[in-house]
Design a protein around this motif. Structure first.
Motif, PDB file in Angstrom:
ATOM      1  N   ARG A   1       0.818  -1.212   0.000  1.00  0.00           N
ATOM      2  CA  ARG A   1       0.000   0.000   0.000  1.00  0.00           C
ATOM      3  C   ARG A   1       0.854   1.266   0.000  1.00  0.00           C
ATOM      4  O   ARG A   1       0.668   2.148   0.818  1.00  0.00           O
ATOM      5  CB  ARG A   1      -0.951   0.004   1.194  1.00  0.00           C
ATOM      6  CG  ARG A   1      -2.008  -1.087   1.125  1.00  0.00           C
ATOM      7  CD  ARG A   1      -2.926  -1.009   2.332  1.00  0.00           C
ATOM      8  NE  ARG A   1      -3.549   0.289   2.419  1.00  0.00           N
ATOM      9  CZ  ARG A   1      -4.671   0.648   1.765  1.00  0.00           C
ATOM     10  NH1 ARG A   1      -5.261  -0.241   0.971  1.00  0.00           N
ATOM     11  NH2 ARG A   1      -5.191   1.841   1.901  1.00  0.00           N
ATOM     12  N   LYS A   2       1.758   1.330  -0.920  1.00  0.00           N
ATOM     13  CA  LYS A   2       2.560   2.525  -1.152  1.00  0.00           C
ATOM     14  C   LYS A   2       3.327   2.980   0.101  1.00  0.00           C
ATOM     15  O   LYS A   2       3.548   4.165   0.318  1.00  0.00           O
ATOM     16  CB  LYS A   2       1.689   3.682  -1.656  1.00  0.00           C
ATOM     17  CG  LYS A   2       1.054   3.413  -3.010  1.00  0.00           C
ATOM     18  CD  LYS A   2       0.280   4.623  -3.491  1.00  0.00           C
ATOM     19  CE  LYS A   2      -0.361   4.348  -4.851  1.00  0.00           C
ATOM     20  NZ  LYS A   2      -1.118   5.506  -5.350  1.00  0.00           N
ATOM     21  N   TYR A   3       3.731   2.039   0.924  1.00  0.00           N
ATOM     22  CA  TYR A   3       4.563   2.341   2.081  1.00  0.00           C
ATOM     23  C   TYR A   3       5.980   1.849   1.805  1.00  0.00           C
ATOM     24  O   TYR A   3       6.196   0.836   1.131  1.00  0.00           O
ATOM     25  CB  TYR A   3       4.029   1.677   3.358  1.00  0.00           C
ATOM     26  CG  TYR A   3       2.883   2.423   3.993  1.00  0.00           C
ATOM     27  CD1 TYR A   3       3.110   3.532   4.789  1.00  0.00           C
ATOM     28  CD2 TYR A   3       1.567   2.010   3.788  1.00  0.00           C
ATOM     29  CE1 TYR A   3       2.060   4.216   5.370  1.00  0.00           C
ATOM     30  CE2 TYR A   3       0.514   2.686   4.360  1.00  0.00           C
ATOM     31  CZ  TYR A   3       0.756   3.794   5.158  1.00  0.00           C
ATOM     32  OH  TYR A   3      -0.280   4.480   5.730  1.00  0.00           O
ATOM     33  N   TYR A   4       6.918   2.593   2.365  1.00  0.00           N
ATOM     34  CA  TYR A   4       8.328   2.238   2.247  1.00  0.00           C
ATOM     35  C   TYR A   4       8.948   2.316   3.638  1.00  0.00           C
ATOM     36  O   TYR A   4       8.525   3.123   4.480  1.00  0.00           O
ATOM     37  CB  TYR A   4       9.074   3.178   1.285  1.00  0.00           C
ATOM     38  CG  TYR A   4       8.602   3.085  -0.151  1.00  0.00           C
ATOM     39  CD1 TYR A   4       9.240   2.247  -1.051  1.00  0.00           C
ATOM     40  CD2 TYR A   4       7.511   3.839  -0.591  1.00  0.00           C
ATOM     41  CE1 TYR A   4       8.798   2.164  -2.373  1.00  0.00           C
ATOM     42  CE2 TYR A   4       7.069   3.765  -1.893  1.00  0.00           C
ATOM     43  CZ  TYR A   4       7.715   2.921  -2.784  1.00  0.00           C
ATOM     44  OH  TYR A   4       7.282   2.841  -4.073  1.00  0.00           O
ATOM     45  N   THR A   5       9.956   1.502   3.858  1.00  0.00           N
ATOM     46  CA  THR A   5      10.684   1.521   5.131  1.00  0.00           C
ATOM     47  C   THR A   5      12.139   1.883   4.861  1.00  0.00           C
ATOM     48  O   THR A   5      12.746   1.391   3.904  1.00  0.00           O
ATOM     49  CB  THR A   5      10.622   0.156   5.843  1.00  0.00           C
ATOM     50  OG1 THR A   5      11.082  -0.858   4.959  1.00  0.00           O
ATOM     51  CG2 THR A   5       9.195  -0.153   6.296  1.00  0.00           C
ATOM     52  N   LEU A   6      12.650   2.740   5.732  1.00  0.00           N
ATOM     53  CA  LEU A   6      14.067   3.111   5.693  1.00  0.00           C
ATOM     54  C   LEU A   6      14.775   2.254   6.733  1.00  0.00           C
ATOM     55  O   LEU A   6      14.476   2.332   7.931  1.00  0.00           O
ATOM     56  CB  LEU A   6      14.242   4.601   6.013  1.00  0.00           C
ATOM     57  CG  LEU A   6      15.683   5.120   6.088  1.00  0.00           C
ATOM     58  CD1 LEU A   6      16.365   5.014   4.740  1.00  0.00           C
ATOM     59  CD2 LEU A   6      15.705   6.566   6.581  1.00  0.00           C
ATOM     60  N   VAL A   7      15.687   1.392   6.271  1.00  0.00           N
ATOM     61  CA  VAL A   7      16.363   0.442   7.152  1.00  0.00           C
ATOM     62  C   VAL A   7      17.859   0.628   7.018  1.00  0.00           C
ATOM     63  O   VAL A   7      18.367   1.133   6.015  1.00  0.00           O
ATOM     64  CB  VAL A   7      15.971  -1.021   6.815  1.00  0.00           C
ATOM     65  CG1 VAL A   7      14.487  -1.242   7.031  1.00  0.00           C
ATOM     66  CG2 VAL A   7      16.366  -1.377   5.387  1.00  0.00           C
ATOM     67  N   SER A   8      18.556   0.221   8.097  1.00  0.00           N
ATOM     68  CA  SER A   8      20.020   0.264   8.070  1.00  0.00           C
ATOM     69  C   SER A   8      20.535  -0.884   7.227  1.00  0.00           C
ATOM     70  O   SER A   8      19.976  -1.986   7.242  1.00  0.00           O
ATOM     71  CB  SER A   8      20.583   0.190   9.491  1.00  0.00           C
ATOM     72  OG  SER A   8      20.184  -1.007  10.113  1.00  0.00           O
ATOM     73  N   ASP A   9      21.631  -0.627   6.510  1.00  0.00           N
ATOM     74  CA  ASP A   9      22.165  -1.604   5.573  1.00  0.00           C
ATOM     75  C   ASP A   9      23.577  -2.040   5.931  1.00  0.00           C
ATOM     76  O   ASP A   9      24.125  -2.933   5.294  1.00  0.00           O
ATOM     77  CB  ASP A   9      22.134  -1.016   4.160  1.00  0.00           C
ATOM     78  CG  ASP A   9      22.330  -2.094   3.091  1.00  0.00           C
ATOM     79  OD1 ASP A   9      21.905  -3.235   3.343  1.00  0.00           O
ATOM     80  OD2 ASP A   9      22.909  -1.791   2.031  1.00  0.00           O
ATOM     81  N   ALA A  10      24.174  -1.404   6.938  1.00  0.00           N
ATOM     82  CA  ALA A  10      25.554  -1.717   7.310  1.00  0.00           C
ATOM     83  C   ALA A  10      25.746  -1.315   8.769  1.00  0.00           C
ATOM     84  O   ALA A  10      24.956  -0.554   9.329  1.00  0.00           O
ATOM     85  CB  ALA A  10      26.553  -0.966   6.402  1.00  0.00           C
TER      86      ALA A  10
END
Length: 949
Positions: A402-411
């Motif tokens: 539903r057009k949601y995005y998550t900002l997550v740590s990658d390192a």
């Protein structure tokens, strides 16, 4: 009619208030979605649904997860009660304002939970209620028709509008009267109703030129609502042909970004009449207010043009009613459908649905930092968006439903390297050309205690002179911690170790905040030359981290010790002399002065000098080695006894020194030395402390003298105040007759055969003294066997008769031994008074009375404590069975011989009974022995020594 409408409105509101609790909801269990259905116009606070129950969540989870609603619309119609898990109405919902004619009417929202992050979709459908009555746009409709209009001709009427939908919308029309016209109802493709009237009978203008009709529009509500309009039909002369459009339905499309004045389409109609009657004019009928501002039709040409701004996101299609009318009022009808074409005219906009702005540096990869919502009002590809990060960073974007995005740590993160990130989020759609929007967020990396404090050196050195003042600073340590906040707050502590059996804290301390090391006490180089301590730097994190540093503290020497002479040994008990033969040559080694200095370095360099000598020309001292040698040849003229004073001095600043006396005997034989040194007179070395001791002794003696003087004066003042108390007392005196006192051992101040009874008044100096004769003369007699008896007739004495005469001088038969005379009056016997003879001495003074009082009390106390039962003729009252309550306290009631006073410590003491006659007789027998001679001073000293032993 208006009253009827108001009544219907009130009934509807009442019905909604009574039945608002009975809500219909449909639970869609697919994909975690819930759908509720509620009527419009609900009051704020009314129950919508039990979210916690329907989602299978615990209410505590809603509270701990800080559950909140995320609504796309700017207005929030509902709110969440986290404590109960209920969804309630926040403000009244007008379905017509929210959705217009759209059906079904609903809006969506999400419930967002944190820790862990969860969200659930909820759709709320707004059910329509019959709160609007049908309304016509005009109050009156005027129809002009030809009288020749054939039967069956249809006349299109203005449509009534009802904002409600479904059954509550417009359902039917009614027409009154129906003599000439009949009513037909039709439905459009969107479900709306419109009415037409059909001519059912021939009209005759000459009979009736105008007809009046009432058109009523009724909705399907319960109760139904209605609206009316008046139709006036005016008859015209014959025009028997109506205009006819070329198409029944016209269709056109226009881009939503088309500018005003754009030609949309062209319509046309034809009239079979000729001449003036075939002229046709075009117009829109039954046009809504929203469309009236957007479109315009040319009455002469039929050109439809755009007059406003279109928005595909608001309305996607318009349906317009066309009318062609000839001059005589005949009309033709058609429809125009205008489709609005979407263009990519809306940029995506970014909403930070959940964002705290910080993340811990020990967060593992994949930790959710923010939940981001992207919306684009366009449709199709124009509404398809994607989100990305503009710059490289240890974070990434992951899509969600539903057009949601998550900002997550990658390192992994490290705050000490990068403490914060400025992230630019770019949202772009797939339109042509593509539109995008940006937002920049600041993300702080919160610190954890992952770095221990570090010293710049592992080992530090500090120097301090001995004999330092306590509290002097030695060294300042500083450690650094790359953490921040409380984790970087460093405290300094001494590591607990021992130095010579004592804790290191007894020597040094460190300031916990500044790291300054201070000496706690004065140091001595001779005891400890170097200290090795450990200082720990510890941060304020949890758990705390720390590191140690070693500090070497070197104590530097000062010249605080004078040289000490080891040889020759100085002793006052005997004289030690070095022998120098008279044949000694120049440079003869007499002796060597050996000295040491416990200091070190330059402070321990010693030099020797000859301070004084009996003959300076004979001896010299080595400056560095202390050797005493002869300077010249010894001669017979040189004295046998030589005395040298050698000064030993160190090289410190200031220098310290010591002196030593060396006795030298110039002789060839030892007997000569002995004979010469027998009368050797040693000079007395006056101690430097002698004056101090003399002054101290003088001060001590002066202090003791002043103290004794103050004590004596205090005693004198106390005795004077006590005598004043007895003299000035106004209390009544109760006479007390004590029992006769018999002293068998002669240790008291009175003989047992004498008795005084003294009566005192308050002013004792003016009292009379009643005297009774001796008991031995008046009461007792001794028979041939030596037994003393008391005549029966003399056992009772009339006190009043005996005391009727004035006081007489003391009896000449009273005799006291030298020891029994108290005070100075009886201290020494005069030559003319023999032992056991002579008159009573002079009346004692007040001081002698007090001295006699204390002596009598002490003697009675000693006699009571030391004598056992039956000893030396004592009565049974001194036996162990005789308790203290039977013994009179002679220290409280004392009678002083030769005095006019009776001292009583307790004036209220009850009178005690006299002892039995047997005890009195035994006491008299014990006193019949002749008095002993007075003691000499020598014998008195011997007796005193014996008593002490």
């Amino acid at each position: 009619m208006q009253d009827n409408k108001g009544l219907q409105l009130r009934r509807c509101v009442k019905w909604q208030a009574e039945f608002s609790i009975f809500l219909l909801f449909v639970l869609n269990t697919v994909a975690g979605q819930i759908r509720y259905s509620i009527p419009e116009e609900m009051r704020p606070g009314l129950f919508v649904g039990d979210v916690a129950k329907d989602l299978g969540l615990d209410v505590k989870r809603l509270v701990s997860g800080r559950a909140r609603l995320v609504i796309d619309d700017s207005r929030q119609y509902v709110e969440l009660n986290r404590n109960k898990g209920h969804l309630v109405v926040k403000e009244k919902i007008d379905r017509e304002q929210l959705c217009g004619q759209k059906s079904p009417c609903s809006f969506g929202l999400e419930i967002l939970l944190e820790n862990p992050l969860e969200f659930f979709s909820i759709t709320i459908e707004i059910q329509d209620i019959n709160d609007n009555a049908p309304v016509f746009s005009k109050k009156e409709i005027i129809l002009e028709i030809s009288e020749s209009t054939p039967i069956g001709t249809i006349f299109l009427l203005d449509t009534a509008t009802d904002p409600d939908v479904g059954l509550n919308s417009l359902q039917s029309y009614s027409l009154k009267p129906t003599d000439n016209f009949n009513l037909k109802q039709h439905s459009r493709s969107d479900g709306s109703k419109y009415a037409e009237i059909v001519l059912q009978s021939v009209l005759d203008r000459e009979k009736q030129s105008e007809h009046s009709l009432i058109l009523t529009a009724i909705d399907g509500g319960d109760p139904p609502r209605s609206g009316t309009v008046k139709i006036i039909v005016k008859l015209l002369d014959a025009n028997d042909n109506s205009p006819i459009f070329t198409e029944t339905v016209y269709k056109a499309s226009v881009a939503e970004n088309a500018v005003k004045g754009t030609l949309i389409t062209k319509v046309s109609a034809s009239d079979a009449d000729e001449g003036y009657n075939r002229n046709v004019t075009y117009s829109f009928t039954h046009m809504g207010e929203d469309a009236a501002h957007l479109f315009q039709i040319s009455a002469a040409t039929g050109d439809v043009t755009l007059t406003g701004n279109l928005d595909f996101e608001t309305v996607q299609q318009y349906e317009l009613n066309l009318q062609a009318k000839d001059p005589w009022g005949l009309t033709g009808a058609s429809r125009l459908l205008i489709d609005v074409v979407d263009v990519n005219d809306n940029s995506p906009f970014i909403t930070m649905t959940s964002f705290s702005g910080k993340i811990q540096e020990d967060s593992p990869p994949g930790t959710v930092v923010a939940l981001i919502s992207i919306q684009d009002l366009d449709s199709g590809k124009n509404g398809q968006v994607r989100l990305s990060l503009e710059q490289m960073s240890p974070f990434t974007i992951k899509p969600s439903p539903r057009k949601y995005y998550t900002l997550v740590s990658d390192a992994p993160l490290d705050r000490e390297k990068v403490s914060s990130f400025n992230l630019t989020l770019v949202a772009s759609d797939e339109g042509s050309p593509s539109l995008f929007s940006k937002i920049t967020i600041n993300l702080d990396i919160t610190d954890i205690n992952d770095n221990a404090p570090a010293f710049s050196q592992h080992e530090y050195k500090a120097y301090i002179f001995e004999n330092n003042s306590p509290g002097v600073s030695l060294l300042s340590l500083e450690a650094t911690d790359s953490d921040a906040g409380q984790n970087a707050r460093i405290g300094y502590y001494l590591v607990d170790t021992d130095v010579n059996g004592s804790p290191v804290s007894s020597y040094f301390s460190v300031n916990a905040d500044s790291g300054i090391i201070q000496a706690v006490r004065s140091l001595d180089y001779e005891q400890m030359k170097e200290f090795k301590i450990h200082v720990r730097a510890q941060d304020g994190g949890s758990p705390p981290l720390g590191s140690n540093a070693t500090v070497l503290i070197n104590v530097q020497d000062q010249n605080d010790n004078a040289p000490q002479v080891l040889y020759p040994v100085q002793s006052g008990a005997s004289v030690v002399a070095e022998i120098v033969p008279r044949s000694a040559d120049v440079g003869y080694l007499v002796t060597k002065v050996v000295a040491v200095d416990v200091d070190s370095g330059q402070n321990a360099w010693l030099s020797y000098k000859l301070q004084k000598a009996t003959d300076r020309a004979l001896f010299e001292v080595g400056l560095q080695n202390g050797e005493i040698r002869t300077v010249r040849q010894v001669t017979d003229k040189d004295a046998v006894k030589q005395r040298l004073t050698v000064v030993v001095e160190d090289n410190g600043q200031p220098s310290r020194s010591a002196t030593v006396n060396v006795n030298v005997a110039v002789a060839d034989s030892f007997p000569e030395v002995i004979s010469e040194f027998t009368d050797f007179t040693q000079d007395k070395d006056y101690n430097d402390n002698l004056t101090f001791y003399l002054v101290l002794a003088l001060a001590a003696v002066s202090f003791l003298f002043i103290t004794c003087l103050v004590v004596i004066i205090s005693v004198k003042i106390y005795r004077w105040r006590q005598s004043r108390l007895y003299f000035q007392s106004n209390l009544p005196v109760i006479p007390y007759y004590p029992p006769r006192y018999a002293d068998t051992v002669g240790t008291g101040t009175l003989q047992g055969v004498h008795n005084y009874e003294i009566y005192r008044t308050t002013d004792s100096r003016k009292s009379d003294v009643k005297y009774f004769g001796t008991i031995g003369q008046s009461l007792m007699r001794v028979d041939a066997s030596g037994t003393e008896t008391i005549p029966k007739k003399n056992r009772t004495i009339d006190c009043t008769e005996a005391g009727s005469t004035l006081q007489k001088p003391p009896s000449a038969d009273w005799r006291f031994t030298q020891n029994q005379r108290p005070g100075p009056s009886g201290a020494a016997a005069t030559p003319e008074v023999a032992v056991g003879t002579g008159p009573w001495p002079n009346p004692p003074t007040e001081a002698e009375q007090l001295q006699a009082l204390m002596a009598a009390a002490n003697e009675v106390s000693e006699a009571t404590n030391t004598l056992g039962p039956g000893t030396m003729g004592l009565s049974t009252r001194y036996s162990p069975q005789f308790t203290l309550q039977h013994v009179p306290d002679y220290r409280q009631n004392v009678y002083i011989p030769g005095s006019t006073a009776t001292l009583t410590s307790n004036q209220q003491q009850p009178q005690q009974a006299l002892p039995p006659p047997q005890a009195a007789i035994a006491a008299a027998a014990a006193q019949s022995e002749p008095p002993k001679a007075a003691q000499t001073p020598a014998s008195k000293k011997k007796s005193t020594k014996k008593e002490k032993k």
